[in-house]
Write a protein that holds these residues in place. Structure first.
Motif, PDB file in Angstrom:
ATOM      1  N   GLN A 162      10.559  31.862  -2.695  1.00  0.00           N
ATOM      2  CA  GLN A 162      10.504  30.681  -3.569  1.00  0.00           C
ATOM      3  C   GLN A 162      10.752  31.048  -5.022  1.00  0.00           C
ATOM      4  N   ILE A 211      13.691  33.369   4.247  1.00  0.00           N
ATOM      5  CA  ILE A 211      14.000  31.987   3.868  1.00  0.00           C
ATOM      6  C   ILE A 211      13.637  31.040   5.004  1.00  0.00           C
ATOM      7  N   GLU A 219       9.620  30.969   5.257  1.00  0.00           N
ATOM      8  CA  GLU A 219       8.795  30.487   4.148  1.00  0.00           C
ATOM      9  C   GLU A 219       9.249  29.161   3.553  1.00  0.00           C
ATOM     10  N   THR A 220      10.418  28.685   3.951  1.00  0.00           N
ATOM     11  CA  THR A 220      10.919  27.430   3.395  1.00  0.00           C
ATOM     12  C   THR A 220      11.475  26.550   4.505  1.00  0.00           C
ATOM     13  N   ASP A 221      11.811  25.333   4.125  1.00  0.00           N
ATOM     14  CA  ASP A 221      12.445  24.400   5.064  1.00  0.00           C
ATOM     15  C   ASP A 221      13.957  24.384   4.893  1.00  0.00           C
TER      16      ASP A 221
END
Length: 215
Positions: free
Chosen positions: A26, A54, A57-59
Motif C-alpha cells: 500500500q 498485491i 494485501e489489496t483488492d
C-alpha cells in the motif's frame, strides 16, 4: 481528497520506483499515485513476489505482463499529470540500467531485506538491483523503505553498508504524533516522509510544528 501540490520547477522529474515482495505494498501504490499527481515521470519495476503481495494485501487485480500492467496503471491514474512506464525484471535495455540515463532518484518501496542484501553487495541480478546500483554509483538519491521485523545482525549490517554508500534507509515505521484515525493516515505519513526526502512538495502530511496548538 488530499492531493500533492505540484511545483515542477523544484522537484525531480524522473523517479525510479520499485515494488518488491515485502508486506506494505500500500505504501508503494500510494507513493506512485502521489508522484504522478506531482507531475513526475515514474519508471516502475515490480518483482514477482510483489505481484503476489498485491493479490494478498489489496483488492487490485493487476495483470502480470509488463505492457498490460502499464496500461492498467495508466488507466487507473488517468487524472494524474505524470506518466508511468513499467519495465520487466530482465529488461536490460531499459534506461534505468545505464548511468548515462540515470533517473533523478530511486525509491524501493516496500523493500525486502533480500533486496537490501542484493543491492548492498552489488549483485545486480535483476533490473531493480541494477537500477539501484546505477542510482548509487551516479550519486542519485536512493531510498529503501524496508519492511521487516525484527531485524537480524545481517539485515542491519547490509543497511549500514548501504547507508555508508549514500543510500537513505527509511524503515516503514509511521509515526503517531499526528493522531492517525485510519490505516490510510499511517500510509500517508510514510509517503509524505518519502516525498520530503525526494524534495517533492506535498500536502498530505504537515511537517512537525506547522499546526498551531489549541489553547
Amino acid at each position: 481528497k488530499r492531493r500533492v501540490v505540484s511545483q515542477p520547477d523544484r522537484q525531480p522529474k524522473n523517479i525510479a520506483l520499485a515494488w518488491t515482495g515485502a508486506s506494505g505494498i500500500q505504501y508503494g501504490i500510494r507513493l506512485l499515485e502521489c508522484l504522478l499527481e506531482a507531475g513526475c515521470e515514474v519508471s516502475l519495476m515490480v518483482s514477482k513476489p510483489a505481484q503476489v503481495v498485491i493479490g494478498m494485501e489489496t483488492d487490485l487485480a493487476l495483470p502480470g505482463r509488463v505492457a498490460e500492467l502499464q496500461n492498467a496503471l495508466r488507466a487507473r491514474f488517468a487524472t494524474a499529470t505524470g506518466r508511468v512506464s513499467v519495465y520487466g525484471r530482465d529488461q536490460w535495455t531499459a534506461p534505468l540500467a545505464s548511468g548515462s540515463a540515470a533517473p533523478d532518484a530511486m525509491v524501493i518501496c516496500p523493500c525486502t531485506t533480500a533486496t537490501v542484501s542484493a543491492v548492498a553487495t552489488g549483485a545486480s541480478r535483476s533490473l531493480i538491483e541494477r537500477a539501484a546500483d546505477v542510482a548509487l554509483k551516479e550519486g542519485k538519491p536512493t531510498l529503501l523503505v524496508v519492511r521487516e521485523t525484527p531485524l537480524s545482525a545481517i539485515h542491519l549490517e547490509n543497511m549500514l553498508r548501504l547507508s555508508r554508500a549514500g543510500a537513505v534507509i527509511m524503515p516503514a515505521a509511521p509515526g503517531f504524533y499526528h493522531r492517525p484515525r485510519s490505516v490510510q493516515d499511517l500510509i500517508d505519513f510514510m509517503v509524505a516522509r518519502i516525498l520530503d526526502h525526494l524534495g517533492i512538495p506535498q500536502s498530505i502530511m504537515p511537517p512537525w510544528g506547522s499546526e498551531k496548538e489549541e489553547i
